[in-house]
Design a protein around this motif. Structure first.
Motif, short mmCIF file in Angstrom:
data_model
loop_
_atom_site.label_atom_id
_atom_site.label_comp_id
_atom_site.label_asym_id
_atom_site.label_seq_id
_atom_site.Cartn_x
_atom_site.Cartn_y
_atom_site.Cartn_z
N SER A 59 30.25 -69.98 64.01
CA SER A 59 30.08 -69.33 64.69
C SER A 59 31.16 -67.77 65.65
O SER A 59 31.76 -67.13 65.87
CB SER A 59 29.59 -69.86 66.24
OG SER A 59 29.12 -69.05 66.80
N ALA A 62 32.82 -65.55 63.42
CA ALA A 62 32.09 -64.65 63.05
C ALA A 62 31.96 -63.36 64.76
O ALA A 62 31.97 -62.44 64.99
CB ALA A 62 30.08 -64.42 63.53
N SER A 143 22.32 -59.13 53.67
CA SER A 143 22.51 -59.11 55.39
C SER A 143 20.35 -59.67 55.67
O SER A 143 20.08 -58.91 54.74
CB SER A 143 23.31 -58.16 55.82
OG SER A 143 22.70 -57.36 56.97
N SER A 144 20.38 -59.64 56.93
CA SER A 144 19.16 -59.89 56.62
C SER A 144 18.69 -58.67 57.99
O SER A 144 17.35 -58.53 58.45
CB SER A 144 18.69 -61.71 57.87
OG SER A 144 19.41 -62.66 56.54
N TYR A 145 19.30 -57.75 58.40
CA TYR A 145 18.83 -56.85 59.25
C TYR A 145 19.42 -54.84 58.76
O TYR A 145 18.95 -54.78 59.75
CB TYR A 145 20.09 -57.68 60.50
CG TYR A 145 20.13 -58.74 60.80
CD1 TYR A 145 18.45 -59.39 61.41
CD2 TYR A 145 21.00 -59.85 60.39
CE1 TYR A 145 18.43 -60.34 61.87
CE2 TYR A 145 20.76 -61.02 61.37
CZ TYR A 145 19.63 -61.49 61.90
OH TYR A 145 19.46 -62.90 62.16
N GLY A 157 19.72 -57.26 64.54
CA GLY A 157 19.85 -58.58 64.95
C GLY A 157 18.48 -58.58 64.73
O GLY A 157 16.97 -58.54 64.36
N GLU A 175 27.58 -60.41 60.59
CA GLU A 175 26.90 -62.02 60.01
C GLU A 175 27.45 -62.68 58.78
O GLU A 175 28.14 -61.71 58.19
CB GLU A 175 25.30 -60.76 58.69
CG GLU A 175 24.80 -62.11 59.12
CD GLU A 175 23.11 -62.09 57.93
OE1 GLU A 175 22.57 -62.65 57.28
OE2 GLU A 175 23.45 -60.69 58.05
N ALA A 177 27.23 -65.98 56.48
CA ALA A 177 26.07 -66.76 55.61
C ALA A 177 27.81 -67.77 54.97
O ALA A 177 28.45 -67.65 54.40
CB ALA A 177 25.57 -66.78 54.65
N VAL A 195 24.09 -69.11 59.13
CA VAL A 195 24.17 -68.44 59.44
C VAL A 195 24.37 -68.32 60.68
O VAL A 195 23.43 -68.63 61.48
CB VAL A 195 22.80 -67.95 58.89
CG1 VAL A 195 22.75 -66.10 58.97
CG2 VAL A 195 23.02 -68.07 57.15
N GLU A 196 25.60 -67.79 60.96
CA GLU A 196 25.91 -66.74 62.32
C GLU A 196 25.86 -65.74 62.42
O GLU A 196 26.62 -64.95 61.71
CB GLU A 196 27.24 -67.97 62.44
CG GLU A 196 27.27 -69.13 62.95
CD GLU A 196 26.36 -69.72 63.89
OE1 GLU A 196 25.60 -69.18 64.98
OE2 GLU A 196 25.44 -70.50 63.71
N ILE A 197 25.75 -65.44 63.43
CA ILE A 197 26.01 -63.41 63.77
C ILE A 197 26.97 -63.50 65.47
O ILE A 197 26.34 -64.29 66.30
CB ILE A 197 24.72 -62.80 63.82
CG1 ILE A 197 23.77 -63.49 65.34
CG2 ILE A 197 23.87 -63.22 62.78
CD1 ILE A 197 22.69 -62.80 65.28
#
Length: 228
Positions: A59, A62, A143-145, A157, A175, A177, A195-197
């Motif tokens: 975290s 990031a 990327s999840s976003y 986000g 992001e 991971a 996973v931290e953003i």
């Protein structure tokens, strides 16, 4: 006849009674019986502590990376600052050094996104876009976003916590991971992917037209999966 001579050994009933009241070695037996549970609790506690520490460190990577990329720029206060590929590469290298023994690029993936407002008059509803992305790391994680070039976004986000860019400005969204590396071979952590953003607003006026590369350095493209 002497009864003691007739029965040189204690009678069975008396011997059983003596065993019932004999507590010699009881503590050792109880310790041996509870040792597996003590070891399990100790190892599990150490593993959970290491997992929590690792999650916090990822975290922080990031957060610091988002802050660093939001500050980079070449130029004076009288002009829009330009972003160079070499600056982005340097911040990614710094993030790897900060992560230290985590080997974040060997076991993870870092994705940097520049979230910007779409240019009027093509943006009547105030949507946003991911203008560019840069990545580093060997982990196969998308990327999840969103990806570079995505447009008409309400934000970037998690749902309910999406970040948006200020007018004529940008937000750096990061992001990270990471595949958690356990201490012990037996798996005590059910989900080993962390996973931290993090997101930071660009402070200065920035040239958003392009990323400059007069130094001709290697671009940290998201199509590559490398640790450097």
């Amino acid at each position: 006849m002497n009864r003691s001579a007739q029965f040189p050994f204690p009678r069975p009933r008396r011997r059983l009674a003596d065993l019932r009241t004999d507590t010699g070695g009881m503590a050792l037996i109880e310790f041996a019986a509870s040792l597996p549970f003590i070891l399990l609790l100790s190892l599990g506690g150490a593993e959970l502590t290491n997992y929590a520490t690792t999650k916090m460190r990822v975290s922080q990577v990031a957060l610091h990376l988002a802050d660093d990329v939001s500050r980079i720029g070449n130029g004076s206060l009288l002009s829009a600052r330009t972003v160079r590929e070499i600056d982005i590469n340097d911040t990614l290298t710094g993030a790897g050094l900060q992560a230290g023994g985590l080997d974040i690029y060997q076991h993870g993936r870092v994705i940097i996104s520049s979230v910007e407002g779409e240019t009027a008059p093509n943006n009547p509803s105030g949507e946003y876009k991911i203008a560019w992305q840069r990545c580093r790391g060997m982990k196969n994680h998308a990327s999840s976003y969103g990806v570079a070039g995505d447009e008409d976004l309400a934000g970037v986000g998690p749902a309910g916590r999406q970040v948006v860019a200020p007018e004529n400005g940008a937000v750096i969204f990061v992001e990270v991971a990471y595949d958690y590396q356990p201490i012990f071979p037996n798996q005590m952590i059910p989900n080993t992917q962390i996973v931290e953003i993090a997101a930071m607003t660009v402070r200065d006026t920035r040239d958003l037209t392009q990323i400059y590369n007069s130094e001709a350095v290697t671009i940290s493209s998201c199509a590559n999966f490398t640790a450097s």
